[in-house]
Design an enzyme around this catalytic site. Sequence first.
Site, PDB file in Angstrom:
ATOM      1  N   SER A 142       6.196  56.577  11.498  1.00 16.87           N
ATOM      2  CA  SER A 142       6.396  55.249  10.937  1.00 16.87           C
ATOM      3  C   SER A 142       5.397  54.316  11.620  1.00 16.87           C
ATOM      4  O   SER A 142       5.462  54.126  12.831  1.00 16.87           O
ATOM      5  CB  SER A 142       7.843  54.810  11.225  1.00 16.87           C
ATOM      6  OG  SER A 142       8.037  53.476  10.836  1.00 16.87           O
ATOM      7  N   LYS A 168       4.412  56.781   6.980  1.00 19.97           N
ATOM      8  CA  LYS A 168       5.189  55.657   6.429  1.00 19.97           C
ATOM      9  C   LYS A 168       4.603  54.364   6.967  1.00 19.97           C
ATOM     10  O   LYS A 168       4.385  54.227   8.172  1.00 19.97           O
ATOM     11  CB  LYS A 168       6.646  55.836   6.853  1.00 19.97           C
ATOM     12  CG  LYS A 168       7.511  54.594   6.865  1.00 19.97           C
ATOM     13  CD  LYS A 168       8.983  54.971   7.064  1.00 19.97           C
ATOM     14  CE  LYS A 168       9.734  53.963   7.899  1.00 19.97           C
ATOM     15  NZ  LYS A 168      11.134  54.364   8.149  1.00 19.97           N
ATOM     16  N   LYS A 170       4.928  50.271   7.393  1.00 21.66           N
ATOM     17  CA  LYS A 170       5.787  49.089   7.299  1.00 21.66           C
ATOM     18  C   LYS A 170       5.055  48.054   6.446  1.00 21.66           C
ATOM     19  O   LYS A 170       3.848  47.818   6.645  1.00 21.66           O
ATOM     20  CB  LYS A 170       6.060  48.522   8.692  1.00 21.66           C
ATOM     21  CG  LYS A 170       6.950  49.424   9.545  1.00 21.66           C
ATOM     22  CD  LYS A 170       8.369  49.455   9.019  1.00 21.66           C
ATOM     23  CE  LYS A 170       9.296  50.186   9.973  1.00 21.66           C
ATOM     24  NZ  LYS A 170      10.689  50.212   9.476  1.00 21.66           N
ATOM     25  N   ASP A 195       7.984  51.057   3.927  1.00 16.22           N
ATOM     26  CA  ASP A 195       9.316  50.576   4.311  1.00 16.22           C
ATOM     27  C   ASP A 195       9.253  49.064   4.490  1.00 16.22           C
ATOM     28  O   ASP A 195       8.513  48.568   5.345  1.00 16.22           O
ATOM     29  CB  ASP A 195       9.743  51.255   5.620  1.00 16.22           C
ATOM     30  CG  ASP A 195      11.165  50.888   6.037  1.00 16.22           C
ATOM     31  OD1 ASP A 195      11.838  50.137   5.303  1.00 16.22           O
ATOM     32  OD2 ASP A 195      11.599  51.363   7.109  1.00 16.22           O
ATOM     33  N   GLU A 220      10.945  52.379   0.657  1.00 15.00           N
ATOM     34  CA  GLU A 220      12.184  52.304   1.435  1.00 15.00           C
ATOM     35  C   GLU A 220      12.682  50.858   1.533  1.00 15.00           C
ATOM     36  O   GLU A 220      11.926  49.960   1.906  1.00 15.00           O
ATOM     37  CB  GLU A 220      11.908  52.890   2.825  1.00 15.00           C
ATOM     38  CG  GLU A 220      13.116  52.970   3.736  1.00 15.00           C
ATOM     39  CD  GLU A 220      12.771  53.665   5.069  1.00 15.00           C
ATOM     40  OE1 GLU A 220      11.731  54.374   5.148  1.00 15.00           O
ATOM     41  OE2 GLU A 220      13.530  53.489   6.035  1.00 15.00           O
ATOM     42  N   ASP A 245      17.932  52.680   3.157  1.00 18.05           N
ATOM     43  CA  ASP A 245      18.158  52.814   4.601  1.00 18.05           C
ATOM     44  C   ASP A 245      19.318  51.879   4.959  1.00 18.05           C
ATOM     45  O   ASP A 245      20.494  52.274   4.887  1.00 18.05           O
ATOM     46  CB  ASP A 245      16.852  52.468   5.343  1.00 18.05           C
ATOM     47  CG  ASP A 245      16.972  52.443   6.854  1.00 18.05           C
ATOM     48  OD1 ASP A 245      18.095  52.555   7.379  1.00 18.05           O
ATOM     49  OD2 ASP A 245      15.944  52.281   7.550  1.00 18.05           O
ATOM     50  N   LYS A 269      20.547  57.743   8.987  1.00 15.76           N
ATOM     51  CA  LYS A 269      20.515  57.524  10.435  1.00 15.76           C
ATOM     52  C   LYS A 269      21.935  57.706  10.920  1.00 15.76           C
ATOM     53  O   LYS A 269      22.834  56.957  10.515  1.00 15.76           O
ATOM     54  CB  LYS A 269      20.015  56.111  10.752  1.00 15.76           C
ATOM     55  CG  LYS A 269      18.560  55.891  10.359  1.00 15.76           C
ATOM     56  CD  LYS A 269      18.100  54.469  10.642  1.00 15.76           C
ATOM     57  CE  LYS A 269      16.622  54.314  10.231  1.00 15.76           C
ATOM     58  NZ  LYS A 269      16.200  52.896  10.244  1.00 15.76           N
ATOM     59  N   GLY A 297      14.833  56.989  12.121  1.00 18.22           N
ATOM     60  CA  GLY A 297      14.882  56.762  13.563  1.00 18.22           C
ATOM     61  C   GLY A 297      15.042  55.289  13.851  1.00 18.22           C
ATOM     62  O   GLY A 297      14.840  54.444  12.972  1.00 18.22           O
TER      63      GLY A 297
HETATM   64  O1  OSB Z   1      13.694  50.860   9.041  1.00 17.91           O
HETATM   65  O2  OSB Z   1      13.386  52.870   9.573  1.00 17.91           O
HETATM   66  C1  OSB Z   1      13.460  51.687   9.900  1.00 17.91           C
HETATM   67  C2  OSB Z   1      12.556  51.272  13.568  1.00 17.91           C
HETATM   68  C3  OSB Z   1      13.490  50.329  13.956  1.00 17.91           C
HETATM   69  C4  OSB Z   1      14.352  49.805  13.025  1.00 17.91           C
HETATM   70  C5  OSB Z   1      14.296  50.254  11.711  1.00 17.91           C
HETATM   71  C6  OSB Z   1      13.387  51.208  11.320  1.00 17.91           C
HETATM   72  C7  OSB Z   1      12.474  51.705  12.264  1.00 17.91           C
HETATM   73  C8  OSB Z   1      11.411  52.646  11.937  1.00 17.91           C
HETATM   74  C9  OSB Z   1      10.856  53.476  13.055  1.00 17.91           C
HETATM   75  O3  OSB Z   1      10.883  52.730  10.858  1.00 17.91           O
HETATM   76  C10 OSB Z   1      11.519  54.766  13.197  1.00 17.91           C
HETATM   77  C11 OSB Z   1      11.164  55.415  14.501  1.00 17.91           C
HETATM   78  O4  OSB Z   1       9.982  55.673  14.721  1.00 17.91           O
HETATM   79  O5  OSB Z   1      12.075  55.672  15.306  1.00 17.91           O
HETATM   80 MG    MG Z   2      13.834  51.856   7.223  1.00 17.51          MG
END
Ligand code: OSB
Ligand code: MG
Length: 394
Positions: A142, A168, A170, A195, A220, A245, A269, A297
Amino acid sequence: MTLTASPLVLDHAELRLLDMPLLFDFETSFGVMRRRYVPLLTLRSGDCEGYAEGVMDYLPLYREETVAGAVAFLEGQLLPRLLGRAFATPEALAAELAPYRGNRMARAMVEMAFWDLRAKQLGVPLWQLLGGVRQSVPVGVSLGIQPSAEQTAELAARYAAEGYRRIKLKIKPGWDVRPVAAVRSALPDIELTVDANSAYTLADAGTLQKLDDYGLKYIEQPLAFDDLLDHATLQKSLRTPLCLDESVTSARDARQALGIGAGRVINLKVARVGGHLEARRIHDLTLAFDAPLWCGGMVETGIGRAHNIHLSTLENFKLPGDTSSASRYWARDIVQERLEVEGGLMPVPPGPGIGVTLDPDTLASVTRWKREIRAGQTPFIDDLPNQPPADEVY
Ligand code: OSB
Ligand code: MG
């Protein structure tokens, strides 16, 4: 497999608050994360210890839960009610947690630590108790919002070259089509996703439709954290599948979301949904709906990461998850085992329980606060009255 075990008496708990500096600035539509404050729970039964971490943020940005709220709830109410009692199964413990509303990440800490304890008591790795079917887990990365589209493409190419199976990105309004176009042109064949962490509304449907041209595996959580209906409306106007999510916190949410077409993929999660039992219910439901699942995660330490890896061994985790190498995040993890990805695969730690052990020196160096919690202890959070009135019964 059928395993029998005697009930586990929850003798004692330790609750710590860790301050873990990140190796990189992680920018999302929420803002920039530079460190995590991690509540870490140790549950002890006889000679066995079970571990779980809290994934809530310091501020209620991702969902409503906060670190301060979770610590107060666990220390003041939940743990004192559970300690000194025996639970025969995770289901029996979950029944104690079920009456409480929300607070799923806090409840998950207790439930997940109990699964670790139970697997250790039986001398088996957690994935066997959960019913997993694989010994290593395909994963992606991510990537936070970068200063430029070019830098995003360079970073994505580096991780693709390392073997990560999916990239992925952001995104947020104003930072969406450009980085996606740059990564797609640098890596025409990579499995690519975005995401938004709820940064868009239905009024942005036009922008999100432009993403249909880039062959994304899914988009996402574009819309509100607690919304399913608008996601269903948006999904009808897109070719790209939506992945939920934030807005799936239970098997009921998952059933309703898939039922109304609010998305076609779920990012599961374990901590968001209250623990492994609810995660497994969602897993079984997505199998029935033939909707693929992947394990998300929350920037976890090795403890949360190990729980995620064990969960990801279940059959329907068909898409690469977010559990990338711990060394991406932390200069020193709090566990001794190195949780590192090789060729896009994260090996499942083989020992009993979650298969990782705390590194006492590193743990001590990041612990900012620690409380021992015992059965019968009268809980006080400083001077706040935190018990229900004495004449009310719950
Ligand atoms: O939306 O998946 C998410 C991290 C913190 C809060 C929300 C998210 C995320 C990530 C990173 O996308 C996931 C990771 O690398 O642990
Ligand atoms: Mg997410």
